[in-house]
Design a protein around this motif. Structure first.
Motif, PDB file in Angstrom:
ATOM      1  N   TYR A 440       0.845  -1.290  -0.035  1.00 42.05           N
ATOM      2  CA  TYR A 440       0.145  -0.145   0.009  1.00 42.05           C
ATOM      3  C   TYR A 440       0.702   1.090  -0.117  1.00 42.05           C
ATOM      4  O   TYR A 440       0.297   2.421   0.382  1.00 42.05           O
ATOM      5  CB  TYR A 440      -1.023  -0.162   1.321  1.00 42.05           C
ATOM      6  N   LEU A 441       2.159   1.154  -0.587  1.00 41.03           N
ATOM      7  CA  LEU A 441       2.848   2.268  -0.667  1.00 41.03           C
ATOM      8  C   LEU A 441       2.721   3.022  -1.898  1.00 41.03           C
ATOM      9  O   LEU A 441       1.934   2.444  -2.729  1.00 41.03           O
ATOM     10  CB  LEU A 441       4.286   1.991  -0.495  1.00 41.03           C
ATOM     11  N   ASP A 442       2.990   4.314  -1.740  1.00 43.32           N
ATOM     12  CA  ASP A 442       2.580   5.023  -3.180  1.00 43.32           C
ATOM     13  C   ASP A 442       3.745   4.695  -4.025  1.00 43.32           C
ATOM     14  O   ASP A 442       4.804   5.517  -4.119  1.00 43.32           O
ATOM     15  CB  ASP A 442       2.599   6.406  -3.004  1.00 43.32           C
ATOM     16  N   GLU A 443       3.768   3.912  -5.005  1.00 46.07           N
ATOM     17  CA  GLU A 443       4.737   3.352  -5.975  1.00 46.07           C
ATOM     18  C   GLU A 443       4.614   4.141  -7.338  1.00 46.07           C
ATOM     19  O   GLU A 443       3.626   4.400  -7.577  1.00 46.07           O
ATOM     20  CB  GLU A 443       4.866   1.844  -6.361  1.00 46.07           C
ATOM     21  N   PRO A 444       5.765   4.405  -7.833  1.00 42.23           N
ATOM     22  CA  PRO A 444       7.101   3.830  -7.592  1.00 42.23           C
ATOM     23  C   PRO A 444       7.922   5.018  -6.844  1.00 42.23           C
ATOM     24  O   PRO A 444       9.054   4.836  -6.479  1.00 42.23           O
ATOM     25  CB  PRO A 444       7.679   3.671  -8.774  1.00 42.23           C
ATOM     26  N   SER A 445       7.309   6.153  -6.282  1.00 41.89           N
ATOM     27  CA  SER A 445       8.231   7.039  -5.713  1.00 41.89           C
ATOM     28  C   SER A 445       8.443   6.959  -4.179  1.00 41.89           C
ATOM     29  O   SER A 445       9.292   7.670  -3.738  1.00 41.89           O
ATOM     30  CB  SER A 445       7.329   8.594  -5.866  1.00 41.89           C
ATOM     31  N   GLY A 471       3.429  16.544  -1.680  1.00 45.09           N
ATOM     32  CA  GLY A 471       3.899  18.155  -1.256  1.00 45.09           C
ATOM     33  C   GLY A 471       4.037  18.232   0.114  1.00 45.09           C
ATOM     34  O   GLY A 471       4.695  17.413   0.938  1.00 45.09           O
ATOM     35  N   ASP A 472       3.448  19.170   0.735  1.00 43.33           N
ATOM     36  CA  ASP A 472       3.328  19.528   2.215  1.00 43.33           C
ATOM     37  C   ASP A 472       2.057  18.822   2.966  1.00 43.33           C
ATOM     38  O   ASP A 472       2.010  19.215   4.082  1.00 43.33           O
ATOM     39  CB  ASP A 472       3.413  20.915   2.301  1.00 43.33           C
ATOM     40  N   ALA A 473       1.425  18.239   2.009  1.00 42.74           N
ATOM     41  CA  ALA A 473       0.104  17.991   2.622  1.00 42.74           C
ATOM     42  C   ALA A 473       0.028  16.139   3.074  1.00 42.74           C
ATOM     43  O   ALA A 473       0.819  15.699   2.280  1.00 42.74           O
ATOM     44  CB  ALA A 473      -1.396  18.210   1.942  1.00 42.74           C
ATOM     45  N   ALA A 474      -0.627  15.774   4.063  1.00 41.24           N
ATOM     46  CA  ALA A 474      -0.772  14.532   4.318  1.00 41.24           C
ATOM     47  C   ALA A 474      -2.467  14.220   3.773  1.00 41.24           C
ATOM     48  O   ALA A 474      -3.360  14.848   4.151  1.00 41.24           O
ATOM     49  CB  ALA A 474      -0.654  14.206   5.759  1.00 41.24           C
ATOM     50  N   TYR A 475      -2.665  12.993   3.278  1.00 38.55           N
ATOM     51  CA  TYR A 475      -3.705  12.440   3.025  1.00 38.55           C
ATOM     52  C   TYR A 475      -3.851  10.956   3.751  1.00 38.55           C
ATOM     53  O   TYR A 475      -2.933  10.228   3.682  1.00 38.55           O
ATOM     54  CB  TYR A 475      -3.943  12.437   1.490  1.00 38.55           C
ATOM     55  N   PHE A 476      -5.247  10.751   3.936  1.00 39.31           N
ATOM     56  CA  PHE A 476      -5.553   9.288   4.294  1.00 39.31           C
ATOM     57  C   PHE A 476      -6.075   8.455   3.053  1.00 39.31           C
ATOM     58  O   PHE A 476      -7.169   9.249   2.298  1.00 39.31           O
ATOM     59  CB  PHE A 476      -6.484   9.430   5.358  1.00 39.31           C
ATOM     60  N   ARG A 477      -5.549   7.601   2.769  1.00 39.06           N
ATOM     61  CA  ARG A 477      -5.835   6.780   1.649  1.00 39.06           C
ATOM     62  C   ARG A 477      -6.712   5.464   2.159  1.00 39.06           C
ATOM     63  O   ARG A 477      -6.230   4.510   2.830  1.00 39.06           O
ATOM     64  CB  ARG A 477      -4.603   6.153   0.815  1.00 39.06           C
ATOM     65  N   VAL A 478      -7.960   5.471   1.905  1.00 38.33           N
ATOM     66  CA  VAL A 478      -8.865   4.247   2.222  1.00 38.33           C
ATOM     67  C   VAL A 478      -8.535   3.022   1.441  1.00 38.33           C
ATOM     68  O   VAL A 478      -8.509   3.038   0.377  1.00 38.33           O
ATOM     69  CB  VAL A 478     -10.295   4.828   2.102  1.00 38.33           C
ATOM     70  N   ILE A 479      -8.448   2.277   2.442  1.00 40.06           N
ATOM     71  CA  ILE A 479      -8.223   0.568   1.925  1.00 40.06           C
ATOM     72  C   ILE A 479      -9.721  -0.235   1.671  1.00 40.06           C
ATOM     73  O   ILE A 479     -10.175  -0.767   0.819  1.00 40.06           O
ATOM     74  CB  ILE A 479      -7.312  -0.222   2.322  1.00 40.06           C
ATOM     75  N   ASN A 480     -10.441  -0.153   2.938  1.00 35.80           N
ATOM     76  CA  ASN A 480     -11.748  -0.467   3.116  1.00 35.80           C
ATOM     77  C   ASN A 480     -12.548   0.243   4.163  1.00 35.80           C
ATOM     78  O   ASN A 480     -11.866   0.908   4.786  1.00 35.80           O
ATOM     79  CB  ASN A 480     -11.474  -2.308   3.828  1.00 35.80           C
ATOM     80  N   SER A 481     -13.678   0.008   4.166  1.00 38.83           N
ATOM     81  CA  SER A 481     -14.692   0.695   5.275  1.00 38.83           C
ATOM     82  C   SER A 481     -15.766  -0.352   5.503  1.00 38.83           C
ATOM     83  O   SER A 481     -16.162  -1.423   4.989  1.00 38.83           O
ATOM     84  CB  SER A 481     -15.232   1.834   4.495  1.00 38.83           C
ATOM     85  N   ILE A 482     -16.176  -0.353   6.687  1.00 40.85           N
ATOM     86  CA  ILE A 482     -17.366  -0.980   7.443  1.00 40.85           C
ATOM     87  C   ILE A 482     -18.278   0.098   7.865  1.00 40.85           C
ATOM     88  O   ILE A 482     -17.981   0.878   8.764  1.00 40.85           O
ATOM     89  CB  ILE A 482     -16.833  -1.910   8.168  1.00 40.85           C
ATOM     90  N   VAL A 483     -19.624   0.119   7.439  1.00 37.18           N
ATOM     91  CA  VAL A 483     -20.487   0.825   7.979  1.00 37.18           C
ATOM     92  C   VAL A 483     -21.349   0.087   9.049  1.00 37.18           C
ATOM     93  O   VAL A 483     -21.769  -1.052   8.817  1.00 37.18           O
ATOM     94  CB  VAL A 483     -21.465   1.204   6.755  1.00 37.18           C
ATOM     95  N   ASN A 484     -21.638   0.462  10.069  1.00 38.44           N
ATOM     96  CA  ASN A 484     -22.205  -0.141  11.061  1.00 38.44           C
ATOM     97  C   ASN A 484     -23.608   0.148  11.142  1.00 38.44           C
ATOM     98  O   ASN A 484     -24.089   1.122  11.266  1.00 38.44           O
ATOM     99  CB  ASN A 484     -21.619   0.346  12.657  1.00 38.44           C
ATOM    100  N   SER A 485     -24.442  -0.909  11.361  1.00 34.11           N
ATOM    101  CA  SER A 485     -25.858  -0.740  10.930  1.00 34.11           C
ATOM    102  C   SER A 485     -26.690  -1.958  11.813  1.00 34.11           C
ATOM    103  O   SER A 485     -26.171  -3.112  11.703  1.00 34.11           O
ATOM    104  CB  SER A 485     -26.439  -0.603   9.538  1.00 34.11           C
ATOM    105  N   GLN A 486     -27.818  -1.845  12.160  1.00 31.74           N
ATOM    106  CA  GLN A 486     -28.736  -2.784  12.741  1.00 31.74           C
ATOM    107  C   GLN A 486     -29.092  -3.748  11.410  1.00 31.74           C
ATOM    108  O   GLN A 486     -29.420  -3.126  10.500  1.00 31.74           O
ATOM    109  CB  GLN A 486     -29.784  -2.221  13.714  1.00 31.74           C
TER     110      GLN A 486
END
Length: 486
Positions: A440-445, A471-486
């Protein structure tokens, strides 16, 4: 995350301690997720027989050698419903065993010394019952002091059991054999009201601390329950300024001898005494009363960038940072409400209850001292060190955009927005995945902050991903998500 929820609210998502599995209720089905750090997660569903689910818990995985006989298929999960506890295995999801006729008002249920043991603390702390799934027998320990993990513990590796009891007016510490629970030792404690016990990670010591009104009192026992040292206030027991102990924390077991070298004692006066485990005497005292000096450590302050709630860290002077601390005039007694070592024990991160918006990071290499501090607009809810490197996730309460804060000793700290559902309370949780995955690294850089995914979420939705830099900013890269519901 282990507390039960009300009937009108979805059961919170539960994570295994390595973060590689998750479980929650999906309608009437128990849903277990895995392969969460891959492009496509897997899911197992199983319909539960009855309603009224109180607890979902995974068996601890840190007890097992990942290269040993403990395989993925041997993982366990328990569900506590009404008067029964069920134990499940994975791949496929199947019920292995069920314990019936549990008292309906049981206070606490968890795995015991192995994945084949279940412990139940009964109402009013009358007794604790240990159920063995392999022998189908049960054992009882009467009068546990508290239905909480601070009231008992299993010795690392060899799994002997220590527990605080309160049968009448005195606190008692008992030590028991693994599996048989035969009594090894029983000691009446010289305490007013013992607040908890903790095994050292190397399994050599048990520490018990007394209530704060008793002054500083930490009892150190050997693994077989013999009193070895009593740590008290160095100024003497009659010192009126001795306001007692808030909590304790052991450093990790490291080195060739796998030894825990430090016991950190958080005092109600705001100080942290660092005890070296060779003698259990105080080698250093850390103070949250910051003295402004010309050679101050690097101080970072959270600053909002726009009306949407995006934020960043800016370096600031110590006088500017600490003068704006949120709770500085609240009159709250000073003590480390949060105290956690990094993986190799060279750094200690703390949050002072009187300034709950500030994270203090102390270097323990050589002469201990403050190496950095991070000041936030809102109280800090959680600190989470990476399981193997010196990277820290900071989780502050936020009523703005969901965001995570990240610190390491090798680069300036960053704040990244997390693309997940907004939680009205602003109370999110974070948790690292134990096993890093280089895919999950940003390849090839190779332009990345770290290579371990982590969880971020609330009762509404959880996402797993990683941080990357552009650049100077940080970002969250989503791999998976789980929505919690009844």
């Amino acid at each position: 995350m282990d507390s039960s929820t009300g009937p009108q609210r979805p059961m919170e998502l539960r994570l295994s301690d390595d973060g590689l599995y998750a479980a929650h209720m999906r309608g009437k089905d128990l849903a277990v997720f895995w392969k969460l750090a891959a492009e496509r997660k897997e899911i197992d569903l199983e319909r539960l027989k009855t309603n009224g689910l109180k607890t979902i818990k995974f068996a601890p995985t840190q007890r097992y050698d990942p290269d040993g006989p403990f395989a993925e298929k041997e993982r366990r999960l328990l569900t506590h419903q009404g008067v029964s506890v069920a134990v499940w295995k994975f791949h496929p999801l199947e019920q292995l065993a069920e314990i019936q006729n549990i008292e309906p008002e049981s206070l606490y249920v968890d795995f015991g010394g192995s994945e084949n043991e279940i412990i139940v603390f009964h109402n009013w702390n009358t007794k604790m019952t240990i159920y063995s799934l392999s022998s189908e027998r049960s054992m009882v320990i009467k009068s546990p002091k508290m239905a909480h993990p601070l009231g008992y513990g299993y010795r690392p590796k060899t799994r002997q059991f220590a527990i605080l009891l309160k049968p009448e007016t005195s606190d008692i510490l008992t030590i028991h054999e693994f599996q048989s629970y035969g009594l090894i030792n029983r000691t009446v404690l010289p305490t007013i009201d013992a607040q908890g016990l903790k095994w050292s990670p190397d399994g050599k010591w048990i520490a018990v601390w007394d209530i704060a009104i008793a002054g500083t009192k930490v009892l150190i026992f050997t693994a077989d329950g013999q009193l070895f040292r009593t740590y008290t206030n160095t100024s003497g027991p009659e010192d009126e300024n001795d306001t007692g102990v808030r909590q304790i924390e052991w450093s990790p077991a490291l080195g060739h001898s796998a030894t825990s070298e430090i016991l950190a004692v958080s005092k109600v006066n705001g100080n942290i005494d660092l005890l070296r485990t060779r003698t259990f005497s105080s080698s250093t005292t850390l103070s949250h009363v910051f003295q402004i000096e010309s050679t101050a450590p690097r101080i970072w302050r959270e600053k909002y960038m726009n009306a949407l709630g995006d934020a960043e860290y800016v370096e600031t002077s110590s006088s500017s940072a600490f003068s704006m601390s949120a709770d500085s005039s609240s009159g709250t007694p000073r003590s480390a409400s949060t105290m956690t070592f990094n993986a190799d024990g060279t750094l200690l991160a703390t949050v002072d209850s009187a300034k709950s918006n500030v994270v203090w990071i102390w270097s323990l290499d050589g002469t201990p001292g403050l190496t950095s501090a991070l000041v936030h607009e809102q109280p800090v809810r959680q600190l989470a060190w990476h399981p193997s490197t010196s990277q820290l996730l900071i989780n502050a309460i936020t009523n703005n955009l969901p965001s995570v804060r990240y610190w390491s000793p090798h680069s300036p700290p960053v704040i990244a927005r997390v693309p997940t559902k907004k939680c009205d309370s602003g109370r999110y949780e974070v948790k690292w995945l134990t096993v890093p995955d280089q895919r999950y690294l940003d390849e090839p850089s190779g332009d990345y902050i770290h290579d371990s995914p982590f969880w971020f979420g609330s009762n509404e939705e959880w996402v797993v991903g990683y941080l990357s830099e552009e650049g100077d900013a940080a970002y969250f890269r989503v791999i998976n998500s789980i929505v919690n519901s009844q």
